[in-house]
Design a protein around this motif. Structure first.
Motif, PDB file in Angstrom:
ATOM      1  N   ASP A 192       0.863  -1.179   0.000  1.00 16.51           N
ATOM      2  CA  ASP A 192       0.000   0.000   0.000  1.00 16.51           C
ATOM      3  C   ASP A 192       0.901   1.230   0.000  1.00 16.51           C
ATOM      4  OD1 ASP A 192      -2.378  -1.484   0.135  1.00 16.51           O
ATOM      5  OD2 ASP A 192      -2.159  -1.705   2.313  1.00 16.51           O
ATOM      6  N   ILE A 193       0.494   2.256  -0.717  1.00  9.70           N
ATOM      7  CA  ILE A 193       1.320   3.467  -0.771  1.00  9.70           C
ATOM      8  C   ILE A 193       1.413   4.050   0.630  1.00  9.70           C
ATOM      9  CG2 ILE A 193       1.520   5.788  -1.728  1.00  9.70           C
ATOM     10  CD1 ILE A 193       0.062   4.844  -4.191  1.00  9.70           C
ATOM     11  N   PRO A 194       2.638   4.151   1.180  1.00 10.39           N
ATOM     12  CA  PRO A 194       2.774   4.625   2.567  1.00 10.39           C
ATOM     13  C   PRO A 194       2.564   6.142   2.681  1.00 10.39           C
ATOM     14  CG  PRO A 194       4.931   4.206   1.609  1.00 10.39           C
ATOM     15  CD  PRO A 194       3.932   3.777   0.582  1.00 10.39           C
ATOM     16  N   LEU A 195       1.738   6.542   3.647  1.00 11.67           N
ATOM     17  CA  LEU A 195       1.482   7.969   3.840  1.00 11.67           C
ATOM     18  C   LEU A 195       2.728   8.701   4.323  1.00 11.67           C
ATOM     19  CD1 LEU A 195      -2.077   7.878   5.487  1.00 11.67           C
ATOM     20  CD2 LEU A 195      -1.471   8.412   3.121  1.00 11.67           C
ATOM     21  N   TRP A 196       3.598   7.974   5.055  1.00 12.01           N
ATOM     22  CA  TRP A 196       4.791   8.636   5.575  1.00 12.01           C
ATOM     23  C   TRP A 196       5.710   9.110   4.456  1.00 12.01           C
ATOM     24  CZ3 TRP A 196       9.312   6.646   3.951  1.00 12.01           C
ATOM     25  CH2 TRP A 196       9.372   5.311   3.601  1.00 12.01           C
ATOM     26  N   ALA A 197       5.595   8.498   3.264  1.00 10.44           N
ATOM     27  CA  ALA A 197       6.430   8.928   2.138  1.00 10.44           C
ATOM     28  C   ALA A 197       6.095  10.352   1.729  1.00 10.44           C
ATOM     29  CB  ALA A 197       6.244   7.980   0.957  1.00 10.44           C
ATOM     30  N   PHE A 198       4.815  10.720   1.811  1.00  9.58           N
ATOM     31  CA  PHE A 198       4.400  12.084   1.459  1.00  9.58           C
ATOM     32  C   PHE A 198       4.882  13.074   2.520  1.00  9.58           C
ATOM     33  CE2 PHE A 198       1.601   9.182  -0.677  1.00  9.58           C
ATOM     34  CZ  PHE A 198       1.345   9.779  -1.896  1.00  9.58           C
ATOM     35  N   VAL A 199       4.741  12.681   3.781  1.00 11.06           N
ATOM     36  CA  VAL A 199       5.220  13.554   4.855  1.00 11.06           C
ATOM     37  C   VAL A 199       6.726  13.746   4.761  1.00 11.06           C
ATOM     38  CG1 VAL A 199       5.406  13.827   7.361  1.00 11.06           C
ATOM     39  CG2 VAL A 199       3.325  12.834   6.356  1.00 11.06           C
ATOM     40  N   ALA A 200       7.451  12.638   4.536  1.00 12.55           N
ATOM     41  CA  ALA A 200       8.913  12.717   4.448  1.00 12.55           C
ATOM     42  C   ALA A 200       9.351  13.578   3.272  1.00 12.55           C
ATOM     43  CB  ALA A 200       9.494  11.309   4.314  1.00 12.55           C
ATOM     44  N   ALA A 201       8.662  13.446   2.136  1.00  9.30           N
ATOM     45  CA  ALA A 201       9.028  14.234   0.958  1.00  9.30           C
ATOM     46  C   ALA A 201       8.781  15.717   1.194  1.00  9.30           C
ATOM     47  CB  ALA A 201       8.227  13.756  -0.259  1.00  9.30           C
ATOM     48  N   GLY A 202       7.631  16.044   1.806  1.00  9.92           N
ATOM     49  CA  GLY A 202       7.327  17.447   2.079  1.00  9.92           C
ATOM     50  C   GLY A 202       8.300  18.067   3.058  1.00  9.92           C
ATOM     51  N   VAL A 203       8.596  17.340   4.138  1.00 10.40           N
ATOM     52  CA  VAL A 203       9.543  17.858   5.140  1.00 10.40           C
ATOM     53  C   VAL A 203      10.940  18.011   4.543  1.00 10.40           C
ATOM     54  CG1 VAL A 203      10.703  17.310   7.314  1.00 10.40           C
ATOM     55  CG2 VAL A 203       8.244  16.948   7.090  1.00 10.40           C
ATOM     56  N   ALA A 204      11.361  17.010   3.760  1.00  8.92           N
ATOM     57  CA  ALA A 204      12.689  17.069   3.146  1.00  8.92           C
ATOM     58  C   ALA A 204      12.809  18.266   2.210  1.00  8.92           C
ATOM     59  CB  ALA A 204      12.972  15.773   2.400  1.00  8.92           C
ATOM     60  N   ALA A 205      11.779  18.487   1.394  1.00  5.76           N
ATOM     61  CA  ALA A 205      11.811  19.610   0.450  1.00  5.76           C
ATOM     62  C   ALA A 205      11.836  20.937   1.193  1.00  5.76           C
ATOM     63  CB  ALA A 205      10.608  19.547  -0.479  1.00  5.76           C
ATOM     64  N   ALA A 206      11.016  21.064   2.246  1.00  8.91           N
ATOM     65  CA  ALA A 206      10.986  22.310   3.014  1.00  8.91           C
ATOM     66  C   ALA A 206      12.323  22.556   3.706  1.00  8.91           C
ATOM     67  CB  ALA A 206       9.861  22.249   4.043  1.00  8.91           C
ATOM     68  N   LEU A 207      12.920  21.495   4.257  1.00  2.90           N
ATOM     69  CA  LEU A 207      14.204  21.644   4.945  1.00  2.90           C
ATOM     70  C   LEU A 207      15.312  22.039   3.963  1.00  2.90           C
ATOM     71  CD1 LEU A 207      15.785  21.336   7.581  1.00  2.90           C
ATOM     72  CD2 LEU A 207      16.122  18.927   7.021  1.00  2.90           C
ATOM     73  N   ILE A 208      15.320  21.383   2.795  1.00  6.44           N
ATOM     74  CA  ILE A 208      16.324  21.712   1.772  1.00  6.44           C
ATOM     75  C   ILE A 208      16.159  23.156   1.320  1.00  6.44           C
ATOM     76  CG2 ILE A 208      17.025  21.222  -0.608  1.00  6.44           C
ATOM     77  CD1 ILE A 208      16.291  18.267  -0.007  1.00  6.44           C
ATOM     78  N   ALA A 209      14.910  23.571   1.121  1.00  5.97           N
ATOM     79  CA  ALA A 209      14.646  24.946   0.687  1.00  5.97           C
ATOM     80  C   ALA A 209      15.106  25.943   1.750  1.00  5.97           C
ATOM     81  CB  ALA A 209      13.162  25.122   0.404  1.00  5.97           C
ATOM     82  N   PHE A 210      14.794  25.650   3.006  1.00  3.26           N
ATOM     83  CA  PHE A 210      15.175  26.571   4.081  1.00  3.26           C
ATOM     84  C   PHE A 210      16.694  26.698   4.192  1.00  3.26           C
ATOM     85  CE2 PHE A 210      16.238  27.431   8.542  1.00  3.26           C
ATOM     86  CZ  PHE A 210      15.592  28.658   8.709  1.00  3.26           C
ATOM     87  N   LEU A 211      17.404  25.570   4.093  1.00  5.46           N
ATOM     88  CA  LEU A 211      18.863  25.615   4.165  1.00  5.46           C
ATOM     89  C   LEU A 211      19.448  26.406   3.000  1.00  5.46           C
ATOM     90  CD1 LEU A 211      19.629  21.939   5.256  1.00  5.46           C
ATOM     91  CD2 LEU A 211      19.738  24.003   6.671  1.00  5.46           C
TER      92      LEU A 211
END
Length: 810
Positions: free
Chosen positions: A770-789
Motif C-alpha cells: 500500500d502506498i505509505p502515507l509517511w512517504a508524502f510527509v517525508a518528501a514534504g519535510v525534506a523539500a521544506a528543509l532543503i529549501a530553508f537551508l
C-alpha cells in the motif's frame, strides 16, 4: 570591440568564482542529464527500425477473456500461422518460432563445447519475414533442410574463428547440423535475442499436436501484403475464430482468448505486460516518463540560469551608469551582457559534453546497452548543442541586458540598487518556477520512496517455500537422463547436501500452462493450470507446506501413475470448496507424446499444498498441479546446509563429472534466480534516486538565485530594520517565509500527482504494498528543509552585513 567584450566577460567570471560556478554547474548538469536521457530514449526507439518492410510485419498475441482478462500472451497456438496463410489473401507470409530452451543449447565443434542460450526453432520462412543481414551465406533456402543452422556472428567466431563456416558441421546437443549462414553482428536493436536458428522441422513435433488450438507455445509473426489494413485483418481473424474454429471444438477445448496483431515496431516497448515473452523488453511508460523528466530538468536549468544571471546583474547597475555616462550606447551594453551569458552557456555545454562522455560507459554497463556519443560523427547532435548554446545564452542574457541597458545614468549612480522597473513585474513567473521545481522534486522523492518500499517487498516477501541454499541445474547427456535415480542417490551422499529433487517446473522457471480435466458442477471440465512434474522429494527439498492430505510416496506404486497434488488456488478455481473436500477427487490429464499423443492419465488428488510463488510477483497465483512424470524431468535442485557450501558445490561437480563428463555443469542458486526477475525494478530505483538528486540540486540553484535577487532588492530595507533593532533570526525569517510557502504549495500540487502515478505503477504487480502515507510527509519535510537551508545562506549573509554599507549611498 568583441575582444573587449570577451575580456570583460572573462574578468567578471573570474571575479565572482562561486556565483559563476553555480551558474555553470547548474546548466551543465541539466544539459548532461538531458543528453544522457536523450541517448537512452533514442536507443530504445530504434528497436526493429532496421528491418526492411518492418511496417508490414506484425506479431500475433492473445488476451484472455473472463476472469483472466488482464493476461496477455505472446505465445499462441501453431494453428494461427496455418490459418492466416491459408485463409487470408492479404497475408504475404507467416512464420512461427519455438524457443529451444536448455534442451538444445550445447554446441560442439571438435573438442570445443559451449552452452549457448537464445536458440530458436523457426519456420523456413523466417528470413522471408525478417530480412536480416548475412555476413556469410544467404537467406535463400538457409532453413530449408532440417539439419541446417544459421549462427550469429559472435557465435561463429567462438567456434570457427575468422573463417567462413558455411558448409561446416556443428553439433547441437549431439545432433549434427550443417552451417548454412552467419548473421552480421548488427542485431543489437532486434527485439529477439538470436544466437542460432534451426528449422522447426528439426524439433520433430507430433503432427496432431501442431493442429491443436490449445497448445500455445509458439511466437507467430505475420507479414502483410503492401496496402493491407492490419486492423481489418485483425477483425477478420477474431471473427474467423468465433465463426469457424469455436464450433469445431469441444466444450472443454473452447478458446478463452482473443487474438490481436501487434506492429513489429511496438514489440520492444509495448510488451512489458506480456507473459512468456522471450523478446528484449523495454517499457514505453518509462521512456515517456524519462523524456518528460529530461525536458523538465533542461527547462528548469535554463530558467535557473536566467534567474542567477538576473540576480547577479543587479549588482552591476553602477557599472552600467558609468558606461552610459562615458558614451556607451544601449546596443553596446546589450551586446556586452549577451556576450557574457553566451560565454557562460558555452562553458556549461562544453562541460556537459565532457560529463556525458565520462558517464556514458557506466550508463551502458548499467542499462546493458552500447550507446555512443560521438559529436564528430553526429552532425545533427553537434548542431543541436550549438543551437542550445546560442538560444540559452541569448535568452538568459537578453532579459537583464534589456533592463540594465535602459537605466538612466542619474538614477543608477544615485542608488546602488535598482528597486523598480521590469524586475518587479515578473515576480509571479519567478515564484511559479520555484513551485514547478520543487513540485517535481517532491514528486520524485515520493516515487523513489514508494519504489524503494516495493522493491524491498519483492526481494523479502515470503514466497511459500525456502529458497535459501538451493542450487539447481539442468541435466545433460543421455547417461544422466537414463540413470537419474542413481545420479540423485549419489548427490544425496555428498557432504552438506540435505535433500535432492529432480523434475520440471522449479520456482523461477518459465513453466508453460496446460489443461487439467476436473469435475465441475457434476460434469468434467478442462481448467488451465500450471503443471509441475516432480519427484518424491520435491516438497521436502523446497520446504513446501502440506495443508491437508499426504506427499507422494515410493512405497505406494500407484502414486506414480494415478496421484496428483494441487495448491490452494486450484482448490478455489476448481470449485472443490475446502482442501479437505478436494482430497479423493478424480482428475484427468491429457498426455502428449510421440507414441500416444492423446492418452489420459487418470488419478485422484492425494494432497493440497499451501500456495507458493513459483513465478514472479508480477503474476497472480494460478492453479498448480504436482504429479510424478519422469518423462519430463530435466532439472535438478539440491538443498544444502548453510555452512561449507563451497565444498558441497565441489562434491556436486564431482558427481556430475561422473555421469556427464562431456558436458560442463551450469548451475545457479534459487534466490539469485528470483532476484534476477526484479532487475528492472532495481535499476528503476537507482535511476529515481539519481534524478531526484539532480532535480533537488537544480531546484536549489533556482531558489538560491531567487533568494539572492530578493536579498539584493531589499538591502536597504534590511539595513533600516537592523538599525531599528531587528536581529539576525528576524531577518532570516523575513526572507525565508515567502519561499517556504512556495515549497508548501509545490508539495500540495505534487502529492496527488505522485499518488496517481505510483498507484498506476503498482497495478503491474499482482502482489504489492500500500502506498505509505509517511512517504508524502517525508518528501514534504525534506523539500521544506532543503529549501530553508538554501535560502538561509543568502538570508544570513544579508542579515549580517553592516547596515551602514547598505544605507550610506542615501
Amino acid at each position: 570591440m568583441l575582444k573587449n567584450y570577451l575580456n570583460v566577460a572573462y574578468r567578471n567570471l573570474i571575479r565572482h568564482k562561486g556565483f559563476s560556478f553555480l551558474n555553470i554547474a547548474g546548466l551543465a548538469l541539466g544539459v548532461t542529464a538531458c543528453l544522457l536521457i536523450g541517448l537512452f530514449v533514442y536507443d530504445e526507439l530504434q528497436y526493429d527500425k532496421f528491418v526492411p518492410n518492418g511496417n508490414r510485419i506484425y506479431r500475433v498475441y492473445t488476451q484472455q477473456t473472463g476472469s483472466h482478462a488482464p493476461d496477455i500472451h505472446s505465445s499462441v497456438s501453431p494453428m494461427f500461422a496455418t490459418v492466416l496463410k491459408q485463409e487470408f489473401p492479404e497475408v504475404e507470409q507467416t512464420m512461427r518460432i519455438l524457443m529451444t530452451g536448455t534442451s538444445l543449447n550445447l554446441l560442439e565443434v571438435g573438442e570445443k563445447k559451449i552452452y549457448i542460450e537464445n536458440g530458436l526453432f523457426a519456420d523456413s520462412t523466417f528470413f522471408g519475414v525478417f530480412q536480416l543481414p548475412f555476413k556469410y551465406g544467404s537467406a535463400a533456402h538457409a532453413l530449408d533442410a532440417p539439419t541446417s543452422v544459421v549462427l550469429a556472428e559472435d557465435v561463429a567466431l567462438r567456434f570457427f574463428g575468422n573463417v567462413n563456416p558455411v558448409g561446416k558441421e556443428l553439433k547441437i546437443s549431439k545432433s549434427t547440423f550443417l552451417v548454412t549462414g552467419v548473421l552480421e553482428n548488427s542485431l543489437s536493436k532486434f527485439h529477439l535475442k538470436i544466437n542460432y536458428i534451426v528449422p522447426l522441422a528439426a524439433a520433430q513435433l507430433p503432427k496432431k499436436r501442431m493442429g491443436n488450438w490449445g497448445w500455445q507455445q509458439f511466437y507467430t509473426y505475420v507479414k502483410l501484403k503492401p496496402g493491407a489494413d492490419a486492423n481489418q485483418t485483425q477483425a477478420k481473424l477474431q471473427n474467423y475464430l468465433v465463426q469457424k474454429v469455436q464450433p469445431t471444438l469441444s466444450e472443454e477445448d473452447r478458446l478463452t482468448s482473443v487474438p490481436y496483431l501487434q506492429p513489429l515496431f511496438e514489440a520492444h516497448l509495448y510488451s512489458s505486460s506480456f507473459k512468456y515473452d522471450p523478446g528484449v523488453k523495454g517499457n514505453i511508460t518509462y521512456v515517456k516518463a524519462l523524456s518528460i523528466i529530461a525536458a523538465f530538468i533542461l527547462l528548469i536549468a535554463g530558467f535557473n540560469f536566467v534567474n542567477l544571471a538576473t540576480a547577479k546583474s543587479m549588482q552591476r547597475a553602477k557599472e552600467v551608469g558609468i558606461r552610459k555616462t562615458i558614451g556607451a550606447s544601449q546596443q553596446q551594453l546589450m551586446l556586452q551582457f549577451l556576450t557574457e551569458t553566451v560565454l557562460l552557456t558555452l562553458v556549461s555545454v562544453v562541460l556537459a559534453t565532457v560529463l556525458t562522455a565520462l558517464l556514458l560507459p557506466p550508463l551502458n554497463t548499467f542499462t546493458d546497452k552500447s550507446m555512443t556519443f560521438d559529436l564528430l560523427r553526429s552532425p545533427a547532435l553537434l548542431g543541436l548543442l550549438a543551437l542550445l548554446t546560442v538560444v540559452v545564452g541569448l535568452v538568459a542574457g537578453f532579459y537583464p541586458a534589456l533592463v540594465l541597458s535602459s537605466f538612466q545614468p542619474v538614477k543608477v549612480l544615485k542608488s546602488a540598487v535598482v528597486t523598480e522597473g521590469i524586475f518587479g513585474r515578473v515576480q509571479w513567473l519567478r515564484h511559479g518556477l520555484i513551485v514547478v521545481q520543487f513540485a517535481l522534486s517532491v514528486f520524485l522523492i515520493i516515487c523513489a520512496l514508494v519504489v524503494f518500499k516495493q522493491v524491498s517487498y519483492l526481494h523479502n516477501k515470503d514466497l511459500g517455500f525456502n529458497r535459501d541454499q538451493i542450487m539447481f541445474f539442468p541435466m545433460r547427456g543421455e547417461n544422466m537422463n537414463k540413470q537419474y535415480e542413481t545420479f540423485k542417490n549419489e548427490l544425496q551422499q555428498v557432504p552438506g547436501v540435505v535433500s535432492t529433487s529432480i523434475g520440471y517446473g522449479f520456482p523461477g522457471d518459465q513453466v508453460a500452462g496446460d489443461g487439467l480435466i476436473v469435475p465441475t458442477n457434476g460434469e468434467m471440465k478442462e481448467h488451465s493450470v500450471t503443471q509441475l512434474m516432480v519427484d518424491y522429494d520435491y516438497i521436502k527439498t523446497l520446504g513446501l507446506q502440506l495443508v491437508t492430505g499426504r506427499d507422494f510416496s515410493k512405497e505406494l506404486s500407484d502414486d506414480k501413475d494415478h496421484a496428483f497434488i494441487i495448491n490452494e488456488t486450484a482448490v478455489k478455481e476448481f470449485g472443490f470448496g475446502t482442501p479437505q473436500q478436494a482430497i479423493g477427487q478424480t482428475v484427468k490429464w491429457t498426455v502428449w507424446s510421440d507414441t500416444n499423443p492423446d492418452s489420459l492419465k487418470v488419478g485422484k488428488i492425494i494432497g493440497v499444498v499451501k500456495d507458493f510463488h513459483y513465478k514472479s510477483l508480477y503474476d497472480k497465483l494460478e492453479p498448480a498441479v504436482l504429479q510424478i512424470f519422469p518423462a519430463a524431468y530435466w532439472k535438478v535442485a539440491v538443498k544444502m546446509k548453510g555452512e561449507n557450501i563451497g565444498s558441497s558445490i565441489e562434491g556436486v561437480k564431482q558427481v556430475w563429472a561422473k555421469f556427464s563428463p562431456d558436458s560442463p555443469i551450469e548451475y545457479r542458486f534459487l534466490d539469485e534466480n528470483f532476484d534476477k526477475m526484479y532487475q528492472s525494478e532495481d535499476k528503476l530505483q537507482t535511476l529515481l534516486w539519481v534524478f531526484t538528486g539532480v532535480a533537488i540540486f537544480v531546484a536549489c540553484l533556482g531558489l538560491y538565485g531567487l533568494a539572492a535577487y530578493a536579498a539584493e532588492r531589499r538591502k536597504k530595507e534590511i539595513g533600516i530594520r537592523k538599525v531599528l533593532g531587528a536581529d539576525v533570526s528576524t531577518i532570516v525569517g523575513l526572507l525565508s517565509k515567502e519561499f517556504v510557502k512556495l515549497v508548501v504549495v509545490a508539495a500540495v500540487i505534487a502529492f496527488p500527482v505522485a499518488w496517481l502515478v505510483m498507484r498506476n505503477w503498482l497495478q503491474d504487480f499482482a502482489y504489492r504494498i500500500d502506498i505509505p502515507l509517511w512517504a508524502f510527509v517525508a518528501a514534504g519535510v525534506a523539500a521544506a528543509l532543503i529549501a530553508f537551508l538554501t535560502i538561509s545562506y543568502q538570508a544570513i549573509k544579508a542579515a549580517t552585513i553592516n547596515p551602514i554599507k547598505n544605507l550610506r549611498t542615501e
